[in-house]
Design an enzyme around this catalytic site. Structure first.
Site, PDB file in Angstrom:
ATOM      1  N   GLU A   5       0.859  -1.185   0.000  1.00  0.00           N
ATOM      2  CA  GLU A   5       0.000   0.000   0.000  1.00  0.00           C
ATOM      3  C   GLU A   5       0.889   1.226   0.000  1.00  0.00           C
ATOM      4  O   GLU A   5       1.707   1.413   0.912  1.00  0.00           O
ATOM      5  CB  GLU A   5      -0.909   0.025   1.237  1.00  0.00           C
ATOM      6  CG  GLU A   5      -2.036  -0.972   1.151  1.00  0.00           C
ATOM      7  CD  GLU A   5      -3.048  -0.869   2.307  1.00  0.00           C
ATOM      8  OE1 GLU A   5      -3.997  -1.664   2.328  1.00  0.00           O
ATOM      9  OE2 GLU A   5      -2.869   0.016   3.179  1.00  0.00           O
ATOM     10  N   GLU A  22      -5.630   9.236  10.112  1.00  0.00           N
ATOM     11  CA  GLU A  22      -4.298   8.785  10.514  1.00  0.00           C
ATOM     12  C   GLU A  22      -3.930   9.247  11.905  1.00  0.00           C
ATOM     13  O   GLU A  22      -4.275  10.358  12.307  1.00  0.00           O
ATOM     14  CB  GLU A  22      -3.235   9.311   9.536  1.00  0.00           C
ATOM     15  CG  GLU A  22      -3.587   9.245   8.073  1.00  0.00           C
ATOM     16  CD  GLU A  22      -3.840   7.841   7.545  1.00  0.00           C
ATOM     17  OE1 GLU A  22      -3.476   6.855   8.227  1.00  0.00           O
ATOM     18  OE2 GLU A  22      -4.429   7.708   6.455  1.00  0.00           O
TER      19      GLU A  22
END
Lengths: 292, 418, 418, 292
Positions: free
Chosen positions: D43, D54
């Site tokens: 990824e 995040e």
């Protein structure tokens, strides 16, 4: 000698100093110097913590005197210690007159009824009479509120001097002039006390309004020189009241650490200038109906 | 102009004609609504000021004190305090009288900001006298006055606080009395000020009374208001005075102690109703903090709005006659109440108003002794939130830190100021 | 959940169940008044918040602009800004939903303080995320939140302002979504937030519409409101949208210039309606300040409450369809308007609200060119005073001093802060 | 190799790094090291300025990458420059996909109609397909808003990986699983990305809910060691996704000024540990119905 008598022999010079400024002993000398300089009446200030009618000069005198420990009790001692023969007028604010001789702390603590407990102005006036004071000027006491003090003054034979302002006219003027005794304090201009470099235009018209009243008219607020004094008296005043210009000398001497005799001499000199100015002014006066 | 022996007009002669003129205007415009003055005033209070202010049930305080506690929300008035009621009324009256200049004194700055706002709104030039020390303590308020177009004149004599500022404003008035109106900030001063300021402020109790009837279907058992000069107090009480079933509590600033240091001329409190004696100050006979000779003492309170040596003559009279009960709350209790109301009700009160809540806690709180006082409050209590506390953030931080108020949030990161 | 192509729900999957739950609650409680939610909300807005706020004729501005200028006084709402309308609604909704914890982001601190107040009032634990830079710029607001019992969590990533605080609050929500409600502060974010916040704020236009009919006997020709995220804007416009005869002006922050520095990723303005492009941010598709690649730019405004790179999707749609006219006012004009309103009307506005007045001056002031824009305002103009300026004193001093705004009072003694 | 195929030969190890972190050249080496360490799918993060899903580790990686000049255009160059053979998934936020290939500034300036002017996700997907990307993970794009991207992916033959959260249940789960392709990203716990010291309890029940869906299940969020990997796979995962633990190595190397080879070696070492852990976990798995 009564206050009114002090105005009998020509124009009266009425100087003011705050008692105890900047200290008790010096202040005695200063006040005595005023008499040597020609004072006819002396206004002696008993300092109050909130002098709302005073300009900066006298406000500062009040601070110095209070810091020097002046109190109403000390004030009466001061008057007794003074070696002057002219009449003395006590100038102070009403709360000090009103509170004097009030019940003791112990009485106050035991009084829980919420009732009014002051004795009012009588004890102060009685004591003032006892030490030889001839009258009062109370800047925050208009005619409307003056009855109790007036009555006490009458009882003990003291005069109550009222201030007439440039704004005082018509019915108010009548009401004041009915109550006044000794002399009337003609406020030369609006505002607070304080030496000025020129004489107010308002003085003439103020005096004019008072022509018909038969009581000596002493003009105050802003007079600082012999020349002022002369012009004020020439325009019809029976006397001049001078405070800040004299207090300035005390303040300056205090700041510079000058000895009391030197300061006293300066006060005497200015006093004489003012008195002489007033006398000179009298000779220029227009013909005037004779007073009783 | 008299309330029993209190009141009167103890001012220099030069001011008397202006005071007579003001009294005449007061009677015509305020009492008789000449030229629709009062209608104009009420409309401006509504549209400019934000009246009516709510009468709000304080849910969490009601639970805490086991009675119905209602808040009269004067903190929501424009400017953040009840002060505008009076300032707007007087500036408008001055305009009706043809005056061309406004002066006022201010201590904490609340009356000054209210007057400055009213003057901007009514296009009147305005100068505010403020002690230099207060200027330094209340800089945001100084800036607000200037933003509203007022001059702020520092007063440097004496201690540089409210008492000196009042004296200085009186001096200005004595000088410029012909075109100038002096907007006195509380129910003090010579007649007609105590009556006039009360009348302008009585909208508080007028509304509260109507709102209580609407919400509770009855009048409150008690009204509690803090008392410095007494303008919010008289405003909150005025319309209830004839309702004998409603008890009235005036909460004074107990400061650090009720003891007085006569030598130093300092009363470390502002409890003139509780500890004061009769005297004459700033134009009226009333109860004062003074020494045995009659010299006025320096007062103290953590709340600068209560920090005054006198009190309104009518309030003093109502206390003397027993209609109003004077109580007091000290600095620590007031600060704790400040934090409690902030945390429990989401309302940060002025430190002045916090005193009223401190009284509630002291007689009805969990740690209060079961007392007759708590019974005296009754079932329905209205507390006047005289102002909001935004102005007090700086001092609340400092004082809280110094005193270590246990319910306060951690202050560490704020020491040294905002 | 869509306004044309705008709106939607662009959020992490973990949040979607909570958003569905919220949407369900929104439809039941807010739209259908289940359990009397809306009655409860309106009663609290009235009693706790101080509604209705006045619609006041601005006498001196009316004269200056030669038309009837009315002010909707949201500055009088509890807390000092319109923000409470929404914060109270959402915290109350969270309570009805059984949530046990509130989080919120704040930029200038107005939404944070409103949320903290509402949480104290409703007894809900509350944590506020605030950029570290904003914390330093808005310390009084930080202290107010803490006083009301909220935690304030500093956000240190990025520039430490609103954008980062929103992202950080979304992270908290993604972590604690099951018992926590995120009180978004404007008409932004995923559906149902833009609709729900508009509904809570629409009390502004609902009142203004009724008040205009009462006072003017008609609807206003124009409503003017500042636009950052757009909550006061949508609140002021919502009920007028169907009144085609009333023009709606959204005044954005033109900042220092409308030019954009793509290299630096900085837009020295917050004019996303005027200069922005379509994109997706913080849960919704809307107009954004972004670079060619779609990276969000740093916005700027002298008013921190307008300093945001996005705008509510519904407002963007209303601008696209022509119902709302987007205009803008730069920092200098806003500061000048701040001083003008303070001096002429006795109302110190928030710097946000000052933008709306800056627009009035720019099209109808004495120096404005005779323009169609001035005609567009019509005879009766309502300007929304979204908040009071007490929070802005510090920055107003600094910015005024730097820019030398000619109508401002002398600032010299205040340089270096309050 | 398609994404799903990468899960065919036992448990897949799916590492994540932000492209261009901390600089373009180093980042190429780091990503290549992941393949050497046993990655089955990689990824690759295209950094967005507002990475709302995040945690701090990847937020900081995003900042480093953006400051290093990463853009969508550079990202595609990066993919082309990469020398790896395992399938690549682009992980980014929807705005970058949505805005790519949008009209020029000149066009934008001349467009005053207020109409929507974006071309939507198609240009991005087309370009991604061209440089060899196999699929997407878009953390801020739930199934409800995914149609346009889904359609573009279908057109160009790319997979669209969806995240299933611990809160995803019932109808929502069905809706997502209808759309997902390649693999499903099973979020191991609530919150944001970030290495954890222990494995979440929620993983087992999340995997259980997915038993009936016939698509590889890769678990991510918080995995930081071979031991974690082993336990996750043992509890039924078809693969593990590891981001923050690897990004930590990049960040540490950057801070210490370590050379890129050294950092790459460390990444390869941790990658191998994780891959080995996953393989070890697979051997402990309970019998499982064979997947088609």
């Amino acid at each position: 000698m009564s206050l009114e008598d002090a105005f009998a022999d020509g124009p009266a010079f009425v100087p003011y100093l705050a008692a105890g400024d900047p200290d008790y002993e010096s202040s005695l000398k200063y006040v005595e110097a005023l008499e040597r300089g020609g004072a006819d009446v002396i206004e002696l200030g008993l300092p109050f913590s909130e002098p709302i009618a005073e300009g900066p000069t006298i406000q500062n005198a009040v601070v110095r005197s209070l810091e020097g420990g002046m109190t109403p009790t000390r004030f009466f001692e001061f008057v007794e210690d003074l070696d002057v023969s002219v009449p003395l007028v006590c100038m102070t604010y009403y709360n000090l007159i009103y509170r004097y001789g009030d019940e003791s702390e112990a009485q106050r603590a035991s009084n829980t009824s919420g009732e009014t407990v002051s004795n009012g102005p009588r004890p102060f006036v009685e004591k003032a009479a006892e030490v030889g004071i001839e009258g009062f000027v109370v800047p925050d006491l208009p005619a409307e509120e003056a009855d109790p003090l007036r009555e006490a003054c009458d009882e003990f034979g003291l005069d109550l001097v009222f201030i007439v302002a440039p704004t005082t006219r018509g019915e108010r003027l009548d009401r004041i002039m009915e109550q006044v005794s000794g002399y009337v304090y003609v406020q030369a201009r609006l505002g607070t006390t304080g030496a000025q470099s020129s004489v107010s235009d308002q003085t003439g018209s103020s005096l004019e309004r008072l022509t018909d009243y038969d009581v000596p008219k002493a003009v105050g607020f802003g007079i600082s020189s012999g020349d002022h004094a002369e012009r004020i008296v020439a325009s019809g005043a029976d006397g001049i009241i001078v405070g800040s210009a004299l207090v300035d000398i005390v303040a300056e001497g205090h700041e510079n650490g000058d000895d009391a005799e030197t300061v006293a001499d300066r006060l005497e000199t200015l006093a004489r200038e003012l008195k002489d100015g007033a006398v000179a002014g009298a000779s220029q006066r227009p013909p005037h109906p004779e007073r009783t | 102009g008299k309330f029993g022996d209190y009141g009167g007009q103890y001012v220099p002669e030069a001011l008397m004609p202006a005071i007579e003129e003001l009294n005449d205007a007061y009677e015509r415009y305020v009492l008789d609504n000449e030229d629709g003055f009062m209608d104009d005033f009420r409309a401006r209070l509504r549209d400019f000021g934000g009246r009516p202010t709510p009468l709000q049930r304080a849910d969490r305080l009601s639970e805490r004190y086991d009675r119905e506690v209602y808040l009269k929300r004067e903190d929501l008035l424009h400017g953040g305090a009840h002060k505008l009621n009076n300032a707007l009324g007087q500036v408008l009256l001055a305009k009706y009288m043809g005056k061309e200049r406004i002066i006022a004194e201010t201590g904490a700055g609340q009356h000054g900001t209210a007057t400055a706002m009213a003057c901007a709104h009514l296009d009147m030039p305005c100068e505010i006298y403020m002690g230099e020390r207060d200027i330094n303590r209340q800089r945001p308020n100084v800036f607000r006055m200037k933003l509203n177009g007022s001059e702020v004149n520092p007063v440097t004599v004496g201690r540089g606080t409210l008492k000196e500022a009042i004296s200085e404003t009186m001096r200005d008035w004595a000088t410029n009395v012909e075109d100038t109106h002096y907007v006195i900030g509380s129910v003090v001063g010579p007649h007609p000020f105590p009556s006039m300021v009360r009348d302008f402020q009585s909208v508080i109790s007028e509304e509260a009374r109507t709102q209580a009837r609407e919400k509770l279907g009855r009048l409150p058992d008690a009204v509690v208001a803090c008392a410095g000069g007494g303008s919010n107090t008289m405003g909150a009480f005025a319309e209830f005075v004839d309702d004998e079933e409603t008890a009235l509590y005036a909460v004074e600033a107990g400061g650090s102690t009720l003891e007085v240091d006569e030598e130093a001329g300092v009363a470390p409190n502002s409890a003139s109703l509780t500890t004061g004696t009769e005297g004459i100050l700033h134009g009226a006979r009333t109860r004062l903090l003074q020494d045995r000779d009659g010299q006025i003492m320096e007062s103290h309170s953590v709340s600068s709005g209560l920090d005054y040596a006198g009190v309104g003559p009518e309030l003093a009279h109502l206390v003397d006659t027993g209609r109003v009960t004077a109580v007091n709350v000290d600095d620590d209790e007031a600060l704790t109440a400040f934090h409690r109301l902030s945390q429990m009700e989401g309302i940060i009160p002025a430190l002045e108003s916090a005193h009223a809540f401190g009284y509630l806690e002291s007689v009805a709180g969990p740690d209060a002794p079961d007392s007759e006082e708590a019974d005296g409050l009754g079932e329905y209590v209205v507390v006047n939130v005289s102002g909001r506390g935004d102005k007090d953030l700086e001092s609340a931080i400092e004082e809280t830190y110094e005193r270590d108020i246990d319910i306060a949030p951690n202050m560490d990161e704020f020491t040294g100021g905002l």
